[in-house]
Enzyme design. Structure first.
Site, short mmCIF file in Angstrom:
data_model
loop_
_atom_site.label_atom_id
_atom_site.label_comp_id
_atom_site.label_asym_id
_atom_site.label_seq_id
_atom_site.Cartn_x
_atom_site.Cartn_y
_atom_site.Cartn_z
N ASP A 296 -2.73 7.91 2.15
CA ASP A 296 -2.25 6.83 1.09
C ASP A 296 -1.71 7.41 -0.09
O ASP A 296 -2.39 7.48 -1.18
CB ASP A 296 -3.50 5.79 0.61
CG ASP A 296 -3.17 4.54 -0.01
OD1 ASP A 296 -1.93 4.34 0.03
OD2 ASP A 296 -3.89 4.23 -0.61
N GLU A 330 3.31 2.40 -6.66
CA GLU A 330 2.63 1.29 -5.71
C GLU A 330 1.22 0.74 -6.20
O GLU A 330 0.70 -0.40 -6.00
CB GLU A 330 2.86 1.63 -4.35
CG GLU A 330 2.25 0.37 -3.32
CD GLU A 330 1.12 0.26 -2.98
OE1 GLU A 330 0.47 -0.67 -2.57
OE2 GLU A 330 0.26 1.28 -3.21
N HIS A 428 -8.38 5.25 -1.15
CA HIS A 428 -8.59 5.34 -2.38
C HIS A 428 -9.80 6.07 -2.82
O HIS A 428 -10.47 6.28 -3.83
CB HIS A 428 -9.03 4.04 -3.12
CG HIS A 428 -7.76 3.01 -3.03
ND1 HIS A 428 -7.70 1.95 -3.39
CD2 HIS A 428 -6.44 3.48 -2.59
CE1 HIS A 428 -6.46 1.23 -3.33
NE2 HIS A 428 -5.68 2.35 -2.66
#
Length: 462
Positions: A296, A330, A428
């Protein structure tokens, strides 16, 4: 047979032959794309550098700027028609020293648990806070308890992701509100802090960060907010059931600074026939700061870059102008996506298609589309081309956060959809690192993206 029918039948046979020839040509091109990505791909080497030589790339950080410079350099080395940076102001938030937390069952008897500050949280006072804790299953529970039972306490949001949902992004969407808005809502009832169960389907010791918002709260009313690992959450919940009078201590040193300048990185191959029709492929260059952001969204960044490289490698010259956009911010603001769309609108640019990869570097399963029925019908007609690569998922609904601001009538927005069952194990968290990405899966995803871009470039939007 009537002689009048012969021209009609001949026309049908001719159209059928043409269609068969097109399918054969497209099949050959897709095979070239996949073969080149798997045998001579560059996405994995790019990701290795981005993850291991640069690392975590939180908006506004030194590493984010290093990633911008790296992206610009690598795109220029591809020899494409144009590469430029697009300035955008982004938030700057820093975590500070590692967070610390423990459960106190009685004075002097404590058990440490893993926590991490949520992105954008205020710090605790120096030395931390220690208070009684109240467990809830969601924001609605706050109203049921009321200020009398919440004031002066730490609220523990413990609603897990719904494990029986096969689409894990739906499970994520079903509980992420407590992370994003939990602190703002708990503060209204007098809470002094918030702990949120990590958005993770696996039981482990990795707390997962993510963005949160205080809404319109004044600075005086903002309270510290942290995620607790899933194992930590289960332990805390179990101890609370045995002893509701326990205390929870948390110490965080995070800080929000003034906005700073950063950049979207953009590269373009100019179209040979329709240069003023733009197609975008992209991912977000920023990441959270706990791991190195390989899934990510390092994976999406290098896959998007690889689309342009693959076209150069196989000698395909696009009809339309194809841009790769490495979006900034983002994770905690979407400033890059909004800025790109704003500039495109102000310039009157005609964007007809956009594809984003932001769901990890796992095995590609297909795509989701935000488009009208005519374009989706065209996409379904290409399904047989992807089936040899075990790509079967084509669905309407959703695309990508960064390309969302481009939405308008006539544009097709798409999102690469890899297998999502393991994605939230890393999302995350500290374990979102390069070693968690499989080279072959990453390369298959890049080829899958390039194949869809090729088909939309060749046939256009309806």
């Amino acid at each position: 047979m009537s002689k009048n029918l012969l021209p009609f039948l001949f026309a049908i046979l001719s159209l059928n032959c043409l269609a068969q020839n097109e399918i054969k040509e497209d099949s050959i091109t897709l095979k070239k794309i996949y073969k080149t990505s798997l045998l001579n791909g560059k996405s994995y080497a790019w990701l290795d550098h981005l993850s291991n030589q640069i690392g975590a790339r939180l908006s506004g950080s030194v590493n984010a700027q290093k990633a911008v410079e790296w992206g610009e350099k690598e795109l220029k080395e591809l020899g494409i028609d144009k590469v430029w940076l697009q300035s955008v102001m982004v938030p700057k938030w820093t975590r500070g020293v590692t967070e610390f937390a423990f459960i106190e069952t009685e004075p002097g008897k404590t058990t440490n648990v893993p926590i991490c500050a949520l992105g954008g949280s205020v710090p605790t006072p120096i030395g931390g806070i220690k208070a009684s804790i109240v467990e809830v299953q969601g924001i609605d529970d706050l109203k049921k308890l009321g200020s009398e039972k919440i004031t002066g306490k730490i609220v523990f949001f413990n609603r897990p992701m719904q494990a029986d949902l096969i689409e894990t992004f739906k499970a994520y969407g079903g509980c992420v509100d407590q992370r994003y808005s939990g602190a703002a809502e708990a503060s209204k009832f007098g809470a002094i802090g918030v702990i949120v169960r990590s958005m993770n389907l696996r039981l482990d010791d990795f707390p997962h960060t993510g963005s949160m918002s205080y809404g319109d709260l004044s600075d005086m009313d903002k309270i510290p907010a942290a995620a607790i690992s899933t194992n930590g959450a289960d332990l805390l919940s179990s101890i609370l059931k045995l002893n509701p009078k326990i205390k929870f201590h948390m110490n965080m040193n995070c800080r929000t600074w003034k906005d700073v300048e950063s950049f979207n990185v953009i590269g373009q191959i100019t179209g040979s026939e329709y240069p003023n029709e733009y197609m975008v492929v992209g991912g977000h260059l920023d990441s959270w700061d706990l791991g190195d952001g390989s899934h990510d969204d390092g994976a999406g960044v290098v896959q998007s870059m690889e689309v342009l490289r693959l076209f150069k490698e196989i000698g395909y010259k696009p009809k339309r102008s194809i841009r790769v956009v490495l979006f900034m911010n983002e994770e905690n603001g979407l400033r890059g996506g909004k800025k790109y769309a704003k500039v495109a609108k102000n310039k009157g640019e005609n964007h007809v298609f956009a594809l984003e990869s932001d769901a990890g570097g796992f095995t590609p399963r297909g795509f989701s589309f935000d488009c009208d029925d005519a374009n989706f019908k065209q996409v379904e007609g290409w399904k047989s081309l992807f089936e040899p690569y075990l790509i079967h998922y084509f669905a309407k609904g959703g695309s990508g956060a960064d390309i969302g601001p481009l939405k308008k009538d006539g544009i097709v927005l798409a999102g690469l959809r890899p297998d999502s069952q393991r994605y939230f194990d890393y999302h995350h968290a500290k374990n979102d690192t390069f070693d968690a990405v499989n080279k072959r899966e990453l390369e298959l995803g890049a080829a899958t993206m390039a194949s869809l871009v090729y088909l939309f470039d060749k046939y256009g939007v309806k």
